[in-house]
Each structure stands twice: as C-alpha cells, then as structure tokens.
Design a protein around this motif. Structure first.
Motif, PDB file in Angstrom:
ATOM      1  N   PRO A   3       0.800  -1.232   0.000  1.00 54.82           N
ATOM      2  CA  PRO A   3       0.000   0.000   0.000  1.00 54.82           C
ATOM      3  C   PRO A   3       0.829   1.276   0.000  1.00 54.82           C
ATOM      4  CG  PRO A   3      -0.969  -1.591   1.500  1.00 54.82           C
ATOM      5  CD  PRO A   3       0.352  -2.160   1.057  1.00 54.82           C
ATOM      6  N   GLU A   4       1.898   1.306   0.776  1.00 53.64           N
ATOM      7  CA  GLU A   4       2.736   2.504   0.823  1.00 53.64           C
ATOM      8  C   GLU A   4       3.389   2.768  -0.529  1.00 53.64           C
ATOM      9  OE1 GLU A   4       6.608   4.377   3.182  1.00 53.64           O
ATOM     10  OE2 GLU A   4       5.965   2.316   3.579  1.00 53.64           O
ATOM     11  N   SER A  43      -5.385   6.580  -0.978  1.00 52.92           N
ATOM     12  CA  SER A  43      -4.482   6.730   0.160  1.00 52.92           C
ATOM     13  C   SER A  43      -3.932   5.380   0.583  1.00 52.92           C
ATOM     14  CB  SER A  43      -5.217   7.370   1.343  1.00 52.92           C
ATOM     15  OG  SER A  43      -6.194   6.475   1.842  1.00 52.92           O
ATOM     16  N   GLU A  44      -2.891   5.413   1.368  1.00 59.05           N
ATOM     17  CA  GLU A  44      -2.309   4.178   1.892  1.00 59.05           C
ATOM     18  C   GLU A  44      -3.340   3.410   2.704  1.00 59.05           C
ATOM     19  OE1 GLU A  44       1.420   2.785   4.776  1.00 59.05           O
ATOM     20  OE2 GLU A  44       1.345   4.833   3.980  1.00 59.05           O
ATOM     21  N   LEU A  99      -8.069  -2.765   1.300  1.00 56.18           N
ATOM     22  CA  LEU A  99      -8.318  -3.695   0.196  1.00 56.18           C
ATOM     23  C   LEU A  99      -7.338  -4.857   0.193  1.00 56.18           C
ATOM     24  CD1 LEU A  99      -8.931  -1.195  -2.747  1.00 56.18           C
ATOM     25  CD2 LEU A  99     -10.619  -2.748  -1.784  1.00 56.18           C
ATOM     26  N   LEU A 100      -6.059  -4.519   0.257  1.00 52.74           N
ATOM     27  CA  LEU A 100      -5.021  -5.533   0.062  1.00 52.74           C
ATOM     28  C   LEU A 100      -4.851  -6.473   1.243  1.00 52.74           C
ATOM     29  CD1 LEU A 100      -2.312  -3.327  -1.695  1.00 52.74           C
ATOM     30  CD2 LEU A 100      -4.055  -4.780  -2.734  1.00 52.74           C
ATOM     31  N   TRP A 146      -4.105   8.002 -12.498  1.00 55.08           N
ATOM     32  CA  TRP A 146      -3.915   8.382 -11.085  1.00 55.08           C
ATOM     33  C   TRP A 146      -5.202   8.208 -10.290  1.00 55.08           C
ATOM     34  CZ3 TRP A 146      -5.619  12.831  -8.210  1.00 55.08           C
ATOM     35  CH2 TRP A 146      -4.920  13.035  -7.005  1.00 55.08           C
ATOM     36  N   THR A 147      -6.336   8.381 -10.935  1.00 52.62           N
ATOM     37  CA  THR A 147      -7.637   8.315 -10.256  1.00 52.62           C
ATOM     38  C   THR A 147      -8.239   6.914 -10.239  1.00 52.62           C
ATOM     39  OG1 THR A 147      -8.643   8.994 -12.356  1.00 52.62           O
ATOM     40  CG2 THR A 147      -8.277  10.717 -10.703  1.00 52.62           C
ATOM     41  N   ILE A 148      -7.492   5.916 -10.643  1.00 54.63           N
ATOM     42  CA  ILE A 148      -8.039   4.561 -10.702  1.00 54.63           C
ATOM     43  C   ILE A 148      -8.624   4.152  -9.350  1.00 54.63           C
ATOM     44  CG2 ILE A 148      -5.855   3.402 -10.100  1.00 54.63           C
ATOM     45  CD1 ILE A 148      -6.603   1.237 -12.180  1.00 54.63           C
ATOM     46  N   THR A 149      -9.765   3.487  -9.390  1.00 54.25           N
ATOM     47  CA  THR A 149     -10.403   3.038  -8.146  1.00 54.25           C
ATOM     48  C   THR A 149      -9.760   1.749  -7.658  1.00 54.25           C
ATOM     49  OG1 THR A 149     -12.062   1.690  -9.290  1.00 54.25           O
ATOM     50  CG2 THR A 149     -12.592   4.032  -8.902  1.00 54.25           C
ATOM     51  N   GLY A 150     -10.034   1.422  -6.408  1.00 56.46           N
ATOM     52  CA  GLY A 150      -9.472   0.211  -5.838  1.00 56.46           C
ATOM     53  C   GLY A 150      -9.885  -1.037  -6.601  1.00 56.46           C
TER      54      GLY A 150
END
Length: 345
Positions: free
Chosen positions: A126-127, A136-137, A143-144, A173-177
C-alpha cells in the motif's frame, strides 16, 4: 457637426470597440498563458474533492498560470467551474487558456507508471502504490489486507501476494481500488500463459505453488545466475519428500529478516512457515517473487543437488552438495567464517 460626421464617429468608436474586444477575446482564448517563463511541461495534480477555487489557487501559487483573471473568466464561460475533475494532468509550456480548460474539463489525464518490486510483505505494498495513485495508503490497506477481497479473486490472504506480478504498469492516477485489483488480476491471468501453465503442470504444481517456491528461491540468493540451480535443488527435495529446510521461510516465521545466523532454538518455532518441521511448501509466498525467479522455477536446472550452504567468502554465492557429508563440510566452513567475523545472530 453634421449627421454624417456623427455617424462616421460612431462607426469609428464601434469599430475600435469591436477590434479591442476581438483582440482581448483572442488573447483570452489563444495567447500562451501557462508556463510561459519555464523551460518545459509540468505535471499538475487536482486532488479528490478539489473545488474550482482550489484549482485557481494551485495554478497561481505554483506558477503555472500567468494571467489568472483571463483563465478564470473563460473557465466560467465554459462552465469548467462546475465540472472540476480530479486527476494527474500535464500542463504544456505556452498552453493557451482554451487548451488547458478543454483538457481539464474533459478530464484528459496523463497516465502514470506504477512499479513495484522488492516487496517482502503484502503490508508494504500500500505505501509503495499510494505514492503514485489518488488512493491513500489506508484505502489500499483496507483492500489488500482483506481476507474477503483476496477470496473474491480466488486467493487467500497468504497467497494474495502472488496475484501481483512485479512490473511497471500504466494506469490513471484516479483509478479506483476495484479497477486496480481487476487490472492486476488481468495481468496475472495474462502472465500465466498456456506455456507457463503447461510447465507448472509438468511440475505437478499450481501457479500459486510455483510463486511460493519462487519466493523462497528469491530470498535465498541475490545472484540471479543461481536461481535455476536453487529451484532445481528444492524440486529435488520435494520429489523425495524431504522437508525444504529453507532458512528464509524460518526468518519469515520469526518475523526477523535481518538474522544472519539461525540458532537451533529457531528451528523449533511452531509455524506453518517452518520448513524444517513441516514437509512441503509453506502456505504462500514469503515475498513477491520476480518474473525472473518464477521463470527460474518453471525452467529449473536439472541436477542431483539436495543441499546448499552460503559460501564462506560471503560473496553471495552458494556451495551445493548431493550428499549430507559434503554439505556438512560446506556448512562447517561457513560457520567458521561467521565465528571469525563475529556474527552470532
């Protein structure tokens, strides 16, 4: 003054006004107004939930726009103030107002590259990802590190890391989870081509099992030329029903990757990742294996080695052996080198 003179004067004034308006309109629309004093293009990020005022402030405060008034005037005429879209954009040098507004209003983003490699734990991903994405992280962690999300893609939390094939990917950049995970699953499916699956089948292994072994191979050596040899060694042990006895899995179980010297008490840890106590592969990869190491397993070197030990010269290479007697000699040399270097842990 005659009526003719008055009419002529009015026409002159009107023409002057029209010319002045036309000139101003041309300037507002087409005159370069962005990055006029810089040497090149610059990225421009509009954050999630940003307002038109936020966009104005960012453009002006960061030196993108020369004449904020003309930009704002035209933006409102074109209703951009009501259609602000977050994203990662490229503002070109000498861009005009109308070019910039059309781009921003339409949300014509510049794709970004996300690259992930050298990921040891899923919790590290995530980071790495959040540095180049709007998410955000914390959003990515949710999710992950979710069991239910992993299961939705056919994995467990222990094997989910194998769905992420280390590479460079182009995304917005705006891709959703969900869109991001769907993309990674599609990349995983493409990576595991019919040819790779055929090789995995020949080993009697699933793609996840191949990744699990590849992760061990990766953790064992920084020398890529040894990878296929190490893969062959562990496959020999699996075929014979021998425990892998892979030190990296023990370090994973202990949660300490900095250990240079394992102790006898470490071999007793109760963990499914302790390949000294448990036969077969651990529950999942102990890191995110690279494409090179996955392919090293699929294209393993055929030999009779069953044992390996780091060389006593600390070169990063290994001494391989086909029998325990030779292995013990190699291990003794390495232990002596550790003692001489005063490495006790």
């Amino acid at each position: 003054m005659t009526k003719r003179n008055v009419l002529v004067g009015a026409i002159v004034v009107f023409s002057t006004l029209v010319s002045s308006f036309a000139f101003y309109a041309y300037q507002v629309l087409f005159t370069p107004n962005f990055l006029t004093e810089t040497e090149g293009d610059k990225p421009f990020i509009i954050e999630k939930a940003a307002t038109f005022k936020d966009v104005q402030n960012s453009l002006y405060d960061n030196g993108y726009v020369t004449d904020l008034v003309s930009f704002s005037f035209l933006a409102k005429l074109m209703n951009y103030h009501e259609a602000v879209k977050p994203g990662y954009y490229i503002i070109r040098k000498d861009m005009s107002n109308i070019e910039a507004i059309r781009m921003l209003r339409a949300g014509l983003q510049q794709p970004v590259d996300i690259t992930f490699s050298n990921v040891r734990l899923m919790s590290e991903l995530p980071e790495k990802l959040s540095k180049n994405l709007m998410m955000s992280e914390e959003e990515l962690k949710a999710l992950l590190l979710s069991d239910s999300v992993a299961e939705a893609y056919g994995f467990t939390q222990q094997t989910f890391i194998s769905m992420f094939i280390p590479n460079t990917y182009e995304v917005y950049w705006t891709i959703t989870g969900k869109a991001f995970l769907d993309r990674m699953h599609n990349e995983y499916t493409k990576f595991w081509s019919a040819q790779r699956k055929e090789k995995a089948d020949a080993l009697g292994m699933t793609p996840v099992q191949v990744s699990t072994l590849a992760a061990i191979v990766q953790a064992e050596s920084i020398k890529g030329e040894e990878s296929a040899t190490i893969a062959g060694l562990y496959l020999n042990r699996l075929k014979k029903g021998m425990p892998l006895q892979a030190d990296p899995t023990l370090k994973f179980a202990l949660g300490d990757f900095a250990i240079q010297r394992l102790l006898l008490k470490d071999l007793e840890i109760d963990s499914p990742y302790n390949t000294y106590r448990n036969a077969g592969l651990p529950p999942g990869p102990i890191n995110m294996p690279t494409i090179q190491n996955i392919d090293a397993v699929l294209n393993y070197e055929k030999h009779k080695y069953l044992y390996m030990c780091a060389r006593e010269d600390f070169s990063g290479y290994h001494a391989f052996a086909t029998n325990l007697i030779d292995h013990n000699k190699n291990a003794k040399r390495f232990q002596d080198a550790l003692n001489k270097a005063k490495i006790f842990r």
